[in-house]
Design a protein around this motif. Structure first.
Motif, PDB file in Angstrom:
ATOM      1  N   PRO A  21       0.826  -1.141  -0.215  1.00 29.95           N
ATOM      2  CA  PRO A  21       0.519  -0.224   0.313  1.00 29.95           C
ATOM      3  C   PRO A  21       1.212   1.744   0.099  1.00 29.95           C
ATOM      4  N   THR A  22       2.032   1.377   0.601  1.00 32.80           N
ATOM      5  CA  THR A  22       3.031   2.375   0.464  1.00 32.80           C
ATOM      6  C   THR A  22       3.640   3.111  -0.598  1.00 32.80           C
ATOM      7  N   ARG A  23       3.547   1.669  -1.568  1.00 32.30           N
ATOM      8  CA  ARG A  23       4.140   2.223  -2.931  1.00 32.30           C
ATOM      9  C   ARG A  23       3.235   2.479  -4.303  1.00 32.30           C
ATOM     10  N   PHE A  24       2.292   3.052  -3.561  1.00 28.15           N
ATOM     11  CA  PHE A  24       0.887   3.820  -4.755  1.00 28.15           C
ATOM     12  C   PHE A  24       0.981   4.769  -4.462  1.00 28.15           C
ATOM     13  N   ASP A  25      -0.064   5.043  -4.763  1.00 28.42           N
ATOM     14  CA  ASP A  25      -0.670   7.171  -4.465  1.00 28.42           C
ATOM     15  C   ASP A  25      -2.444   6.400  -4.085  1.00 28.42           C
ATOM     16  N   GLU A  26      -3.640   7.538  -4.034  1.00 27.07           N
ATOM     17  CA  GLU A  26      -4.569   7.222  -3.262  1.00 27.07           C
ATOM     18  C   GLU A  26      -5.198   6.631  -5.120  1.00 27.07           C
ATOM     19  N   ASP A  27      -4.724   7.088  -6.076  1.00 26.54           N
ATOM     20  CA  ASP A  27      -5.332   6.563  -7.281  1.00 26.54           C
ATOM     21  C   ASP A  27      -4.805   5.044  -7.831  1.00 26.54           C
ATOM     22  N   GLY A  28      -3.913   4.912  -6.758  1.00 23.79           N
ATOM     23  CA  GLY A  28      -3.244   3.638  -7.003  1.00 23.79           C
ATOM     24  C   GLY A  28      -2.134   4.063  -8.583  1.00 23.79           C
ATOM     25  N   THR A  29      -1.882   4.573  -8.649  1.00 23.29           N
ATOM     26  CA  THR A  29      -0.452   5.075  -9.375  1.00 23.29           C
ATOM     27  C   THR A  29       1.159   5.092  -8.515  1.00 23.29           C
ATOM     28  N   LEU A  30       1.907   3.848  -8.915  1.00 20.43           N
ATOM     29  CA  LEU A  30       3.014   3.376  -8.487  1.00 20.43           C
ATOM     30  C   LEU A  30       4.112   4.578  -8.421  1.00 20.43           C
ATOM     31  N   ILE A  31       4.123   4.908  -7.047  1.00 18.16           N
ATOM     32  CA  ILE A  31       5.242   6.444  -6.483  1.00 18.16           C
ATOM     33  C   ILE A  31       6.578   5.846  -6.179  1.00 18.16           C
ATOM     34  N   ASP A  32       6.722   4.643  -6.073  1.00 21.82           N
ATOM     35  CA  ASP A  32       8.194   4.605  -5.772  1.00 21.82           C
ATOM     36  C   ASP A  32       9.442   3.909  -6.946  1.00 21.82           C
ATOM     37  N   GLU A  33      10.009   4.462  -7.160  1.00 20.43           N
ATOM     38  CA  GLU A  33      11.130   4.626  -8.255  1.00 20.43           C
ATOM     39  C   GLU A  33      11.918   3.535  -8.370  1.00 20.43           C
ATOM     40  N   ASP A  34      12.061   2.999  -6.995  1.00 19.32           N
ATOM     41  CA  ASP A  34      13.188   1.650  -7.205  1.00 19.32           C
ATOM     42  C   ASP A  34      12.092   0.724  -7.746  1.00 19.32           C
ATOM     43  N   LEU A  35      10.640   0.436  -7.148  1.00 15.84           N
ATOM     44  CA  LEU A  35       9.947  -0.288  -7.337  1.00 15.84           C
ATOM     45  C   LEU A  35       9.473  -0.285  -9.353  1.00 15.84           C
ATOM     46  N   ARG A  36       9.947   0.867 -10.225  1.00 17.42           N
ATOM     47  CA  ARG A  36       9.726   0.854 -11.075  1.00 17.42           C
ATOM     48  C   ARG A  36      10.356   0.330 -12.262  1.00 17.42           C
ATOM     49  N   GLU A  37      11.290   0.620 -11.610  1.00 19.74           N
ATOM     50  CA  GLU A  37      12.271   0.416 -12.556  1.00 19.74           C
ATOM     51  C   GLU A  37      12.609  -1.494 -12.193  1.00 19.74           C
ATOM     52  N   GLN A  38      12.312  -1.929 -10.925  1.00 17.57           N
ATOM     53  CA  GLN A  38      12.529  -3.016 -11.342  1.00 17.57           C
ATOM     54  C   GLN A  38      11.759  -4.266 -11.908  1.00 17.57           C
ATOM     55  N   LEU A  39      10.513  -2.906 -11.746  1.00 22.37           N
ATOM     56  CA  LEU A  39       8.828  -3.691 -13.121  1.00 22.37           C
ATOM     57  C   LEU A  39       9.790  -3.539 -14.599  1.00 22.37           C
ATOM     58  N   GLY A  40      10.024  -2.826 -14.825  1.00 20.44           N
ATOM     59  CA  GLY A  40      10.741  -2.160 -16.378  1.00 20.44           C
ATOM     60  C   GLY A  40      12.025  -3.904 -16.011  1.00 20.44           C
ATOM     61  N   GLU A  41      13.126  -4.027 -15.416  1.00 22.35           N
ATOM     62  CA  GLU A  41      13.860  -5.548 -15.299  1.00 22.35           C
ATOM     63  C   GLU A  41      13.043  -6.645 -15.743  1.00 22.35           C
ATOM     64  N   VAL A  42      11.275  -6.639 -15.063  1.00 28.08           N
ATOM     65  CA  VAL A  42      10.690  -8.037 -15.178  1.00 28.08           C
ATOM     66  C   VAL A  42      10.532  -8.242 -16.265  1.00 28.08           C
ATOM     67  N   VAL A  43      10.149  -7.187 -16.712  1.00 25.63           N
ATOM     68  CA  VAL A  43       9.026  -6.712 -18.500  1.00 25.63           C
ATOM     69  C   VAL A  43      10.082  -6.396 -19.529  1.00 25.63           C
ATOM     70  N   ASP A  44      11.172  -6.340 -19.341  1.00 31.91           N
ATOM     71  CA  ASP A  44      12.589  -6.277 -20.346  1.00 31.91           C
ATOM     72  C   ASP A  44      12.882  -7.992 -20.342  1.00 31.91           C
ATOM     73  N   ALA A  45      13.040  -8.905 -19.350  1.00 29.82           N
ATOM     74  CA  ALA A  45      13.206 -10.220 -19.159  1.00 29.82           C
ATOM     75  C   ALA A  45      12.514 -11.188 -20.230  1.00 29.82           C
ATOM     76  N   LEU A  46      11.500 -10.898 -19.983  1.00 28.48           N
ATOM     77  CA  LEU A  46      10.316 -11.573 -20.426  1.00 28.48           C
ATOM     78  C   LEU A  46      10.211 -11.157 -21.949  1.00 28.48           C
ATOM     79  N   ALA A  47       9.939  -9.850 -22.347  1.00 29.38           N
ATOM     80  CA  ALA A  47      10.293  -9.071 -23.763  1.00 29.38           C
ATOM     81  C   ALA A  47      11.998  -9.829 -24.551  1.00 29.38           C
ATOM     82  N   ALA A  48      13.103 -10.424 -23.588  1.00 27.11           N
ATOM     83  CA  ALA A  48      14.017 -10.963 -23.630  1.00 27.11           C
ATOM     84  C   ALA A  48      13.526 -12.071 -24.132  1.00 27.11           C
ATOM     85  N   ALA A  49      12.934 -13.120 -23.642  1.00 25.05           N
ATOM     86  CA  ALA A  49      12.207 -14.684 -23.397  1.00 25.05           C
ATOM     87  C   ALA A  49      11.652 -14.728 -24.832  1.00 25.05           C
ATOM     88  N   ILE A  50      10.841 -13.614 -25.150  1.00 26.43           N
ATOM     89  CA  ILE A  50      10.076 -13.633 -26.518  1.00 26.43           C
ATOM     90  C   ILE A  50      11.214 -14.183 -27.784  1.00 26.43           C
TER      91      ILE A  50
END
Ligand code: FMN
Length: 187
Positions: free
Chosen positions: A147-176
């Motif tokens: 709950p601390t990673r998102f604002d009231e609208d549900g928008t991600l506000i944690d930049e470290d997590l944004r970066e980590q999620l980006g790496e996850v998406v990149d890893a998936l794209a590389a696997a494709i």
């Protein structure tokens, strides 16, 4: 490339669904996300119907088939994955040899209100996906105190997590890409 995004939570304000929405903004050019939002409609699995699967299951199978990869965000319920998510995967897994997750790149993330970020559920989900025959991508985002990673609208506000999620998406794209290259060289 098309990635099917599936949240294991049916909850309206689900943190896992928010996590998926954040991930969907991080795909590079050429990455298209498809959302699956009908998990609640999947009936209980019975092996009696595995060769005459209900229309709701058929639709999920088609959504998986038409995607190049799957991204699943799972909550942890009592140390494991939610029953409805497992139920859907049990349907999709049959018949095993022809299931749409076979050899499909899949990646798992998860969010929890507690400290550990649904790590047990994620481990269980990776095990289930591997057992079904998916190519489970070795990347993760275990989001504790979600709950601390998102604002009231549900928008991600944690930049470290944004970066980590980006790496996850990149890893998936590389696997494709890797899977497509393997298919090309095998042809
Ligand atoms: C039935 C149930 C069991 C839960 N069990 C766990 C658990 O084992 N570990 C944990 O970290 N959180 C557990 N939680 C808390 C969830 O992490 C929290 O409710 C989370 O927000 C659920 O994900 P969602 O926001 O995507 O719906 C449980 C919640 C429910 C409703």
């Amino acid at each position: 490339m098309r990635i099917l995004a599936l949240s294991g939570s049916l909850r309206r304000d689900s943190l896992n669904t928010r996590l998926l929405r954040a991930a969907q903004e991080l795909g590079g050019p050429g990455v298209e996300f498809l959302s699956y939002e009908s998990l609640a409609a999947i009936p209980p699995f019975t092996q009696d119907l595995e060769h005459r699967q209900p229309a709701e299951v058929h639709e999920l199978r088609q959504r998986i088939e038409s995607a190049d990869a799957v991204l699943i965000a799972t909550p942890e319920y009592n140390g494991s994955i939610p029953g409805q998510l497992k139920n859907a995967l049990d349907w999709v897994s049959r018949p095993l040899a022809a299931n749409p997750l076979r050899n499909k790149p899949a990646v798992v993330v998860g969010a929890s209100t507690g400290a550990f970020g649904a790590v047990w559920a994620q481990a269980e989900l990776r095990k289930v996906l591997a057992s079904i025959g998916a190519r489970v991508v070795d990347a993760e985002a275990a989001v504790g105190h979600a709950p601390t990673r998102f604002d009231e609208d549900g928008t991600l506000i944690d930049e470290d997590l944004r970066e980590q999620l980006g790496e996850v998406v990149d890893a998936l794209a590389a696997a494709i890409t890797e899977r497509a290259e393997l298919a090309r060289t095998a042809a």
